[in-house]
Write a protein that holds these residues in place. Sequence first.
Motif, PDB file in Angstrom:
ATOM      1  N   VAL A  68     112.687  81.640  -6.924  1.00 36.27           N
ATOM      2  CA  VAL A  68     111.924  82.888  -6.794  1.00 36.27           C
ATOM      3  C   VAL A  68     111.394  82.938  -5.362  1.00 36.27           C
ATOM      4  CG1 VAL A  68     109.973  84.252  -7.629  1.00 36.27           C
ATOM      5  CG2 VAL A  68     111.293  82.838  -9.235  1.00 36.27           C
ATOM      6  N   VAL A  69     111.715  84.028  -4.666  1.00 39.13           N
ATOM      7  CA  VAL A  69     111.356  84.104  -3.248  1.00 39.13           C
ATOM      8  C   VAL A  69     110.317  85.175  -2.951  1.00 39.13           C
ATOM      9  CG1 VAL A  69     113.613  83.239  -2.521  1.00 39.13           C
ATOM     10  CG2 VAL A  69     113.232  85.726  -2.712  1.00 39.13           C
ATOM     11  N   GLY A  70     110.016  86.036  -3.932  1.00 38.55           N
ATOM     12  CA  GLY A  70     109.080  87.098  -3.621  1.00 38.55           C
ATOM     13  C   GLY A  70     108.560  87.835  -4.828  1.00 38.55           C
ATOM     14  N   VAL A  71     107.763  88.863  -4.528  1.00 37.22           N
ATOM     15  CA  VAL A  71     107.088  89.669  -5.542  1.00 37.22           C
ATOM     16  C   VAL A  71     107.287  91.142  -5.192  1.00 37.22           C
ATOM     17  CG1 VAL A  71     104.888  90.167  -6.680  1.00 37.22           C
ATOM     18  CG2 VAL A  71     105.354  87.861  -5.811  1.00 37.22           C
ATOM     19  N   SER A  72     107.426  91.973  -6.231  1.00 41.24           N
ATOM     20  CA  SER A  72     107.538  93.416  -6.006  1.00 41.24           C
ATOM     21  C   SER A  72     106.621  94.160  -6.958  1.00 41.24           C
ATOM     22  CB  SER A  72     108.982  93.885  -6.181  1.00 41.24           C
ATOM     23  OG  SER A  72     109.333  93.962  -7.552  1.00 41.24           O
ATOM     24  N   PHE A  73     106.256  95.379  -6.558  1.00 36.20           N
ATOM     25  CA  PHE A  73     105.474  96.265  -7.418  1.00 36.20           C
ATOM     26  C   PHE A  73     105.753  97.695  -6.976  1.00 36.20           C
ATOM     27  CE2 PHE A  73     102.909  95.727  -3.676  1.00 36.20           C
ATOM     28  CZ  PHE A  73     102.273  96.939  -3.498  1.00 36.20           C
ATOM     29  N   HIS A  74     105.425  98.652  -7.833  1.00 36.56           N
ATOM     30  CA  HIS A  74     105.629 100.059  -7.499  1.00 36.56           C
ATOM     31  C   HIS A  74     104.457 100.522  -6.652  1.00 36.56           C
ATOM     32  CE1 HIS A  74     108.134 103.512  -8.146  1.00 36.56           C
ATOM     33  NE2 HIS A  74     107.141 104.257  -8.590  1.00 36.56           N
ATOM     34  N   VAL A  75     104.717 101.006  -5.430  1.00 33.86           N
ATOM     35  CA  VAL A  75     103.651 101.277  -4.473  1.00 33.86           C
ATOM     36  C   VAL A  75     102.834 102.508  -4.833  1.00 33.86           C
ATOM     37  CG1 VAL A  75     104.816 102.787  -2.826  1.00 33.86           C
ATOM     38  CG2 VAL A  75     103.163 101.097  -1.999  1.00 33.86           C
TER      39      VAL A  75
ATOM     40  N   CYS B  68     104.008  79.411  -5.116  1.00 33.71           N
ATOM     41  CA  CYS B  68     103.989  78.193  -4.299  1.00 33.71           C
ATOM     42  C   CYS B  68     103.547  76.996  -5.138  1.00 33.71           C
ATOM     43  CB  CYS B  68     103.048  78.384  -3.112  1.00 33.71           C
ATOM     44  SG  CYS B  68     103.651  79.591  -1.901  1.00 33.71           S
ATOM     45  N   GLY B  69     102.589  77.234  -6.050  1.00 31.69           N
ATOM     46  CA  GLY B  69     102.138  76.145  -6.911  1.00 31.69           C
ATOM     47  C   GLY B  69     103.210  75.662  -7.864  1.00 31.69           C
ATOM     48  N   ALA B  70     104.144  76.546  -8.205  1.00 33.41           N
ATOM     49  CA  ALA B  70     105.241  76.171  -9.096  1.00 33.41           C
ATOM     50  C   ALA B  70     106.435  75.605  -8.330  1.00 33.41           C
ATOM     51  CB  ALA B  70     105.682  77.387  -9.918  1.00 33.41           C
ATOM     52  N   GLY B  71     106.316  75.502  -7.008  1.00 32.93           N
ATOM     53  CA  GLY B  71     107.384  74.907  -6.210  1.00 32.93           C
ATOM     54  C   GLY B  71     108.360  75.871  -5.583  1.00 32.93           C
ATOM     55  N   HIS B  72     108.047  77.167  -5.614  1.00 29.09           N
ATOM     56  CA  HIS B  72     108.932  78.156  -5.004  1.00 29.09           C
ATOM     57  C   HIS B  72     108.522  78.419  -3.547  1.00 29.09           C
ATOM     58  CE1 HIS B  72     110.805  79.118  -8.851  1.00 29.09           C
ATOM     59  NE2 HIS B  72     109.597  79.241  -9.384  1.00 29.09           N
ATOM     60  N   HIS B  73     109.495  78.768  -2.725  1.00 34.20           N
ATOM     61  CA  HIS B  73     109.221  79.149  -1.345  1.00 34.20           C
ATOM     62  C   HIS B  73     109.111  80.677  -1.315  1.00 34.20           C
ATOM     63  CE1 HIS B  73     109.145  79.230   2.972  1.00 34.20           C
ATOM     64  NE2 HIS B  73     110.232  79.990   3.020  1.00 34.20           N
ATOM     65  N   MET B  74     107.897  81.176  -1.304  1.00 36.72           N
ATOM     66  CA  MET B  74     107.645  82.615  -1.396  1.00 36.72           C
ATOM     67  C   MET B  74     107.642  83.231   0.001  1.00 36.72           C
ATOM     68  SD  MET B  74     107.294  82.802  -4.711  1.00 36.72           S
ATOM     69  CE  MET B  74     106.485  84.343  -5.111  1.00 36.72           C
ATOM     70  N   SER B  75     108.544  84.179   0.231  1.00 37.85           N
ATOM     71  CA  SER B  75     108.703  84.700   1.597  1.00 37.85           C
ATOM     72  C   SER B  75     108.944  86.199   1.666  1.00 37.85           C
ATOM     73  CB  SER B  75     109.886  83.995   2.270  1.00 37.85           C
ATOM     74  OG  SER B  75     111.084  84.212   1.527  1.00 37.85           O
ATOM     75  N   LEU B  76     108.952  86.908   0.522  1.00 39.60           N
ATOM     76  CA  LEU B  76     109.309  88.330   0.525  1.00 39.60           C
ATOM     77  C   LEU B  76     108.319  89.132  -0.312  1.00 39.60           C
ATOM     78  CD1 LEU B  76     111.458  90.561   1.238  1.00 39.60           C
ATOM     79  CD2 LEU B  76     112.498  90.038  -0.984  1.00 39.60           C
ATOM     80  N   LEU B  77     107.815  90.220   0.245  1.00 42.09           N
ATOM     81  CA  LEU B  77     106.971  91.178  -0.476  1.00 42.09           C
ATOM     82  C   LEU B  77     107.693  92.515  -0.496  1.00 42.09           C
ATOM     83  CD1 LEU B  77     104.265  91.996  -1.797  1.00 42.09           C
ATOM     84  CD2 LEU B  77     103.443  92.569   0.508  1.00 42.09           C
ATOM     85  N   ASP B  78     107.917  93.044  -1.699  1.00 45.77           N
ATOM     86  CA  ASP B  78     108.645  94.308  -1.874  1.00 45.77           C
ATOM     87  C   ASP B  78     107.685  95.357  -2.421  1.00 45.77           C
ATOM     88  OD1 ASP B  78     110.330  96.389  -2.445  1.00 45.77           O
ATOM     89  OD2 ASP B  78     111.586  95.295  -3.872  1.00 45.77           O
ATOM     90  N   LEU B  79     107.379  96.369  -1.600  1.00 42.62           N
ATOM     91  CA  LEU B  79     106.458  97.431  -1.996  1.00 42.62           C
ATOM     92  C   LEU B  79     107.126  98.478  -2.878  1.00 42.62           C
ATOM     93  CD1 LEU B  79     104.767  98.120   1.477  1.00 42.62           C
ATOM     94  CD2 LEU B  79     104.146  96.432  -0.244  1.00 42.62           C
ATOM     95  N   ARG B  80     108.441  98.401  -3.036  1.00 35.18           N
ATOM     96  CA  ARG B  80     109.244  99.349  -3.817  1.00 35.18           C
ATOM     97  C   ARG B  80     109.030 100.779  -3.326  1.00 35.18           C
ATOM     98  NH1 ARG B  80     110.247 100.371  -8.446  1.00 35.18           N
ATOM     99  NH2 ARG B  80     112.452  99.969  -8.191  1.00 35.18           N
ATOM    100  N   GLY B  81     108.928 101.770  -4.235  1.00 30.24           N
ATOM    101  CA  GLY B  81     108.832 103.175  -3.835  1.00 30.24           C
ATOM    102  C   GLY B  81     107.648 103.850  -4.481  1.00 30.24           C
ATOM    103  N   GLY B  82     107.764 105.177  -4.665  1.00 20.57           N
ATOM    104  CA  GLY B  82     106.695 105.923  -5.305  1.00 20.57           C
ATOM    105  C   GLY B  82     105.549 106.259  -4.379  1.00 20.57           C
TER     106      GLY B  82
END
Length: 412
Positions: free
Chosen positions: A203-210, A228-242
């Motif tokens: 898992v590299v990131g998180v998204s939500f509807h903006v 990060c606590g679960a061991g993933h390298h988090m590097s992407l934020l997706d604002l999506r659309g709307g």
Amino acid sequence: TSTHLGGLKESLRSPGSPWPAELIVLGPGGSARQEVLRKIQELSDSVHRDPFMVADLDMLASRHATFRQALPRVWPFYAVKCNSSPWVLRVLAALGTGFDCASQVELEQVLSLGVAPSRIIFANPCKASAHIQYAARRGVKLLTFDSEEELTKVAKHHPEARLVLRILAEDSKSRFPLNTKFGASLEACGHLLTRARDLGLAVVGVSFHVGSDAQAIADCRRVFEMGCGAGHHMSLLDLRGGFPGVFEEMASVINAALAQDFPEDTGVEVIAEPGRFYMASVCTAAVNIIGKKAVLGPGGHRRLLYYLNEGQYGSFRIFLREPTPRTPIVVKEFLSEPHLFPCTLYGPTCDAFDRLSLEEVWLPELDVGDWLIFPSVGAYTCSMSSTFNGFPPAYVCYATVRQLRSLLEMAP
């Protein structure tokens, strides 16, 4: 920029169509609106007064520039579902945008232009297994998810995927709220992130509807910490659309929230999936009145029913989802200020529900054969159209200035 245009003279018309196969290159001082009026004049001399749209590709390029200027840290991944016209996708590919795809067909459309798989996010949180397998074969690695069941499918069919967790966000201000269908609650995110790790998925990131307030970006910060606590390298934020309301105001809120929760020195990449913002103002539609009926309403007041050669089963289905009815521009000269009547606009099919809005609009008395213009109809119109009752949707022609055409011709 890597894109294959397939030849600028490619025909986008059906056999026997009177429309030009090439782009319409506007002369100095020319505009898409002038092209609409010119075509209306041309068709008014014919018995075939079919509905049509003119798409201003220069407006599309201008919207891209506006987006990049207002949100300099956010790279757009255009939502293909909004308008998947080959010319629209070609222009955006040449401008270097990414693409948000929701199905195998949309992936095929974008990849056929020569767009690199790294410029695509497969952003449907619930994908058919066959579509996941196709993405894996073609090297599209960025996929969204919001459930444990989706993780199981991805682990089986695309274990090399780079996953983006879509979370629930308050989206009551969005034109089309989606939280009832998609998104994981913050309470569920910890389990999903751990489950992904146990399945060997990244898992590299998180998204939500903006279509929400800045709180959603702060929530994403919390999910990053969980990841990060679960061991993933988090590097992407997706604002999506709307993107709701006044875009410049929303951009200011987003920029401030990013500076607080994801400052540039964190190295987090920020993307969004705009559709309506890019496309809404690109197209102008022209429709013809093919029928008319005058009726008496309560108190003996006169109402008018106009029957148009385009309706909700064609290019105007999206109109019924809009909070206020669209009032068209009348293409007719009057000697004096005309009296306005409450009018219902019906489409051409036999379905009584084929109307452009549930509310009436106020228009002057018009005649069969007169034209109406609807500006800003580029988003979710052509892509939602059908041929119900045998009525084809409005034909679309594409206009551009010479500079943009040169960009398309130079693209490899």
